[in-house]
Design a protein around this motif. Structure first.
Motif, PDB file in Angstrom:
ATOM      1  N   ALA A   1     -37.481 -24.004   3.189  1.00 58.61           N
ATOM      2  CA  ALA A   1     -38.334 -23.023   3.854  1.00 58.61           C
ATOM      3  C   ALA A   1     -38.639 -23.417   5.296  1.00 58.61           C
ATOM      4  O   ALA A   1     -38.584 -22.589   6.217  1.00 58.61           O
ATOM      5  N   GLY A   2     -38.997 -24.688   5.478  1.00 60.37           N
ATOM      6  CA  GLY A   2     -39.363 -25.152   6.825  1.00 60.37           C
ATOM      7  C   GLY A   2     -38.210 -25.006   7.800  1.00 60.37           C
ATOM      8  O   GLY A   2     -38.362 -24.456   8.898  1.00 60.37           O
ATOM      9  N   ARG A   3     -37.025 -25.466   7.378  1.00 60.72           N
ATOM     10  CA  ARG A   3     -35.847 -25.401   8.254  1.00 60.72           C
ATOM     11  C   ARG A   3     -35.438 -23.945   8.478  1.00 60.72           C
ATOM     12  O   ARG A   3     -35.004 -23.569   9.569  1.00 60.72           O
ATOM     13  N   ALA A   4     -35.605 -23.127   7.407  1.00 54.48           N
ATOM     14  CA  ALA A   4     -35.237 -21.721   7.526  1.00 54.48           C
ATOM     15  C   ALA A   4     -36.103 -21.037   8.580  1.00 54.48           C
ATOM     16  O   ALA A   4     -35.596 -20.292   9.439  1.00 54.48           O
ATOM     17  N   LEU A   5     -37.382 -21.341   8.543  1.00 57.63           N
ATOM     18  CA  LEU A   5     -38.292 -20.759   9.548  1.00 57.63           C
ATOM     19  C   LEU A   5     -37.906 -21.231  10.945  1.00 57.63           C
ATOM     20  O   LEU A   5     -37.942 -20.457  11.911  1.00 57.63           O
ATOM     21  N   GLY A   6     -37.549 -22.497  10.999  1.00 59.87           N
ATOM     22  CA  GLY A   6     -37.130 -23.065  12.293  1.00 59.87           C
ATOM     23  C   GLY A   6     -35.928 -22.321  12.860  1.00 59.87           C
ATOM     24  O   GLY A   6     -35.881 -22.007  14.058  1.00 59.87           O
ATOM     25  N   VAL A   7     -34.950 -22.050  11.995  1.00 57.44           N
ATOM     26  CA  VAL A   7     -33.737 -21.356  12.454  1.00 57.44           C
ATOM     27  C   VAL A   7     -34.088 -19.940  12.918  1.00 57.44           C
ATOM     28  O   VAL A   7     -33.614 -19.474  13.971  1.00 57.44           O
ATOM     29  N   MET A   8     -34.930 -19.273  12.135  1.00 58.34           N
ATOM     30  CA  MET A   8     -35.314 -17.913  12.522  1.00 58.34           C
ATOM     31  C   MET A   8     -36.052 -17.931  13.859  1.00 58.34           C
ATOM     32  O   MET A   8     -35.877 -17.048  14.706  1.00 58.34           O
ATOM     33  N   HIS A   9     -36.854 -18.977  14.024  1.00 50.82           N
ATOM     34  CA  HIS A   9     -37.591 -19.103  15.274  1.00 50.82           C
ATOM     35  C   HIS A   9     -36.616 -19.290  16.450  1.00 50.82           C
ATOM     36  O   HIS A   9     -36.776 -18.675  17.509  1.00 50.82           O
ATOM     37  N   LEU A  10     -35.607 -20.102  16.196  1.00 50.79           N
ATOM     38  CA  LEU A  10     -34.579 -20.324  17.230  1.00 50.79           C
ATOM     39  C   LEU A  10     -33.859 -19.018  17.572  1.00 50.79           C
ATOM     40  O   LEU A  10     -33.616 -18.709  18.747  1.00 50.79           O
ATOM     41  N   LEU A  11     -33.515 -18.266  16.550  1.00 47.23           N
ATOM     42  CA  LEU A  11     -32.816 -16.994  16.774  1.00 47.23           C
ATOM     43  C   LEU A  11     -33.703 -16.029  17.565  1.00 47.23           C
ATOM     44  O   LEU A  11     -33.242 -15.323  18.454  1.00 47.23           O
ATOM     45  N   ARG A  12     -34.952 -16.064  17.202  1.00 50.41           N
ATOM     46  CA  ARG A  12     -35.900 -15.174  17.891  1.00 50.41           C
ATOM     47  C   ARG A  12     -36.012 -15.570  19.370  1.00 50.41           C
ATOM     48  O   ARG A  12     -35.947 -14.727  20.262  1.00 50.41           O
TER      49      ARG A  12
ATOM     50  N   VAL B   1     -28.901 -10.837   8.426  1.00 47.66           N
ATOM     51  CA  VAL B   1     -28.894 -10.433   7.016  1.00 47.66           C
ATOM     52  C   VAL B   1     -29.630 -11.515   6.257  1.00 47.66           C
ATOM     53  O   VAL B   1     -29.297 -12.697   6.364  1.00 47.66           O
ATOM     54  N   THR B   2     -30.660 -11.132   5.508  1.00 47.14           N
ATOM     55  CA  THR B   2     -31.410 -12.139   4.744  1.00 47.14           C
ATOM     56  C   THR B   2     -31.995 -11.522   3.488  1.00 47.14           C
ATOM     57  O   THR B   2     -32.174 -10.307   3.390  1.00 47.14           O
ATOM     58  N   HIS B   3     -32.240 -12.391   2.536  1.00 49.36           N
ATOM     59  CA  HIS B   3     -32.935 -11.967   1.308  1.00 49.36           C
ATOM     60  C   HIS B   3     -34.327 -12.582   1.247  1.00 49.36           C
ATOM     61  O   HIS B   3     -35.081 -12.319   0.342  1.00 49.36           O
ATOM     62  N   ASP B   4     -34.613 -13.434   2.233  1.00 53.43           N
ATOM     63  CA  ASP B   4     -35.831 -14.249   2.167  1.00 53.43           C
ATOM     64  C   ASP B   4     -36.999 -13.526   2.844  1.00 53.43           C
ATOM     65  O   ASP B   4     -37.072 -13.430   4.073  1.00 53.43           O
ATOM     66  N   HIS B   5     -37.905 -13.040   2.029  1.00 49.25           N
ATOM     67  CA  HIS B   5     -39.053 -12.271   2.550  1.00 49.25           C
ATOM     68  C   HIS B   5     -39.990 -13.132   3.386  1.00 49.25           C
ATOM     69  O   HIS B   5     -40.696 -12.625   4.243  1.00 49.25           O
ATOM     70  N   ARG B   6     -39.966 -14.460   3.141  1.00 50.66           N
ATOM     71  CA  ARG B   6     -40.886 -15.340   3.878  1.00 50.66           C
ATOM     72  C   ARG B   6     -40.564 -15.402   5.364  1.00 50.66           C
ATOM     73  O   ARG B   6     -41.378 -15.782   6.175  1.00 50.66           O
TER      74      ARG B   6
END
Lengths: 255, 437
Positions: free
Chosen positions: A180-191, A204-209
């Motif tokens: 979860a932590g790394r996933a948020l980090g990646v999304m943050h980077l993309l943003r 494309v994601t399935h992760d609602h978090r």
């Protein structure tokens, strides 16, 4: 509406596979419009047409019908398009697995898209180092992918997607294999990347978090874009959301 | 960015181990080319080194081609004195009578480890064909004896140890390949001879080394019969004169002696090597010798060709065919290696295509790797061949020209060999990266 305002604009995209009894209509008139700097999440169940839509928007697959404009250029409007050239110049990809080329160093992996478009070596190297620094992996530049951690590889993959300053980045479940932590980090980077480089990013994601990081959530169901009533609000969500089911860049998905 | 170099750099062990395999194949191909050239050079050595423009041998009226193929391919025998008649012909600088034939001596072998291994191998595989105790049996050292008149052409062209022949009897100069050493005594025919010098690279077309003696010694070695045989033959030779002996005993005895001397005469030669004066037409002189002396004449190139095509033709064709087949095998091996390499890279190729790489970027990568493998394999294989060349039992001569030719051939072969891999690479669908095909 002025088409130039959008990084990508899809109108009534239809994709049919097979003929006769084996005919399958995977996309049934998808409309979508994204501006540069926006980060969108594309959700949907398995078999709903997410990947097909991704490949059409990423100029890998040709739609059966419909119109697709990237950076104002009507891709299928004129003569047969050179999709490879358009991919080189206008799109970037990030995948669930980083898909780095094992025999290239981190730096060379990022340099690859620039090399493919024939960028000048000096300028290209400067651009690569700038990207690696901005993603905090500059000191890993000379290592091969098998010498990098999972998170570092994903950062390198993001840097590679950004290298040629694309108008659109397709990210196919880039956080699926991360905690979860790394996933948020990646999304943050993309943003951040979307904002900084004025690039439209479709994830494309399935992760609602992770939806808190996106500007807009769009859902695809049975080959059609549908509204997303449960998408979490973000500060500038209202301002940016423009997805629609019926018309290009049409009504906001959420109000 | 050169993807081929980076791929090779990263997968260097895999790439170079495959290239070494290819280079070993190429080493064999180059070696076979060297063996072919060695056979050709061996066939030409004696003719070339003698320096004769014409080779005069026995004619044969009934022979469809009008003469024998002597002196090295077919038996040829001429009266020795005939060279005087040739020497005084216009345009002839020198006519040298030569006696040549194969001889052998028995020597005890000094088996090397390789020989022992080969013997054991032969024993295991063909036990019935190998004589027990083969390793301890005396070895027959074959060589060609060439007898020449001192001061004339036909002698050893080079002395690498000892000296040349100076005495008119019982001295010889041997090629180093005979294994003889200076000062060694050998019994040939009815007499003992001393090796006074060594020469080098003088072999016949069968790769047998040459031993030089004076003409008289060679005639003794080659034509003189066993004294006991001669003694037993004399009554038979004298038989026709027994009736005459009753009435004219002195005449009968003289005739018997003459007949015996004729039967025991060794003053024959096998060929006459003719050196022409500068600017003289070899064909004209050859025609004149044929017409007036009733002899068969070959020019030096014809004599080389006779040896080459007369005896080694099938072996050369066989070797050349085998070499060509090996080149094809090398092509197939490279093709399969490249195909396997390409299969290992399908995901990367799909990714390159997804990133918008042009087709030529992909096939350039495959082609460059193919060429790299072909060129490095050829250079490495050729270098290995040059290293092992001296250890072959026969002369093997691979030239830089052969290597350049091989490089060209392997470039073409690898280009064809890469077609399969390129075709596979070009069929890769970029959607494979996303899990769609």
């Amino acid at each position: 509406m002025e088409r130039r305002a959008y990084a990508i604009q899809a109108e009534h995209l239809v994709k049919v596979y097979g003929q006769g009894r084996t005919r399958v209509e995977v996309l049934k008139g998808v409309n979508l419009a994204m501006r540069g700097g926006e980060l969108w999440a594309l959700m949907g169940p398995s078999g709903s047409g997410k990947t097909t839509l991704l490949t059409i928007l990423g100029l890998v697959t040709e739609p059966t019908q419909g119109r697709l404009c990237i950076d104002g250029e009507d891709i299928y409007g004129g003569k047969r398009p050179d999709l490879a050239r358009l991919r080189r110049e206008k799109t970037g990809f990030v995948f669930q697995s980083p898909n780095l080329i094992p025999f290239l160093t981190a730096q060379e992996n990022v340099l690859l898209p620039l090399s493919l478009i024939g960028a000048r070596r000096q300028a290209a190297r400067a651009r690569v180092m700038q990207l690696l620094e901005s993603l905090e992996v500059a000191e890993r530049a000379d290592l091969y992918p098998n010498q990098l951690s999972g998170g570092e590889k994903q950062r390198i993959a993001i840097a590679r997607a950004l290298a040629n300053s694309p108008k659109l980045i397709m990210a196919d479940e880039p956080t699926a294999s991360l905690d979860a932590g790394r996933a948020l980090g990646v999304m943050h980077l993309l943003r951040q990347a979307a904002r900084k480089h004025d690039t439209a990013v479709l994830v494309v994601t399935h992760d609602h978090r992770l939806l808190g990081e996106v500007d807009h959530v769009t859902r695809i169901m049975d080959g059609r874009i549908v509204d997303v009533p449960d998408a979490p609000p973000t500060p500038d969500h209202r301002r940016l959301a423009t997805a629609s089911a019926g018309r290009p860049g049409g009504r906001p998905a959420r109000s | 960015m050169n993807l081929a170099i980076r791929d090779v750099r990263y997968h260097r062990f895999k790439f170079f181990s495959s290239t070494i395999g290819v280079s070993l194949l190429i080493m064999v191909v180059v070696a076979i080319g060297g063996i072919i050239r060695g056979v050709i050079l061996d066939s030409a050595t004696i003719i070339d080194e003698t320096g004769a423009d014409l080779w005069v041998v026995q004619a044969h009226g009934a022979h469809p081609q009008g003469g024998t193929l002597g002196p090295f391919v077919e038996i040829s025998r001429l009266p020795q004195q005939i060279y005087h008649a040739i020497e005084v012909m216009p345009g002839v600088a020198q006519a040298s009578p030569l006696a040549t034939a194969w001889e052998h001596v028995k020597v005890m072998p000094r088996p090397t480890r390789l020989m022992k291994f080969m013997y054991m191998n032969a024993l295991l595989n063909t036990a019935a064909m190998v004589e027990p105790g083969w390793m301890a049996m005396p070895k027959l050292q074959r060589f060609i004896v060439i007898g020449y008149q001192l001061g004339k052409i036909g002698g050893p062209p080079l002395i690498v140890a000892g000296r040349g022949i100076q005495a008119s009897h019982y001295e010889m100069v041997a090629d180093v390949k005979t294994g003889f050493h200076v000062g060694q005594h050998l019994r040939l025919g009815n007499f003992d001879y001393t090796v006074v010098g060594l020469t080098k690279n003088m072999v016949g077309f069968t790769a047998d080394p040459v031993v030089y003696t004076t003409l008289t010694d060679a005639q003794n070695i080659l034509f003189q019969q066993d004294p006991n045989l001669l003694r037993s033959q004399r009554p038979r030779i004298a038989q026709p004169f027994t009736d005459l002996a009753a009435t004219q005993p002195r005449l009968a005895r003289r005739l018997a002696v003459t007949a015996a001397a004729s039967a025991e005469d060794t003053r024959s030669v096998n060929a006459i090597a003719v050196k022409l004066r500068p600017g003289v037409s070899a064909k004209k002189v050859a025609d004149r010798i044929t017409r007036w002396q009733h002899l068969q004449v070959y020019t030096a190139p014809q004599a080389v060709n006779l040896q080459l095509m007369g005896s080694n033709r099938l072996i050369l064709f066989q070797l050349a065919l085998f070499r060509d087949i090996l080149v094809l095998i090398a092509g197939v091996v490279i093709s399969l290696i490249l195909y396997t390499f390409t299969l290992d890279k399908l995901r990367e190729i799909a990714l390159l295509k997804l990133l918008g790489a042009r087709g030529r970027v992909i096939y350039r990568m495959v082609l460059q790797e193919a060429l790299f493998m072909g060129i490095v394999g050829t250079l490495l294989g050729s270098a290995l061949e040059l290293l092992i060349e001296p250890y072959f039992p026969r002369r093997v001569v691979a030239t830089y020209g052969d290597i350049a030719q091989m490089l060209l051939a392997m470039t073409v072969v690898t280009l064809f060999a890469s077609v399969l891999a390129v075709r596979r690479a070009m069929r890769v669908d970029p959607r494979a990266v996303i899990g769609m095909e």
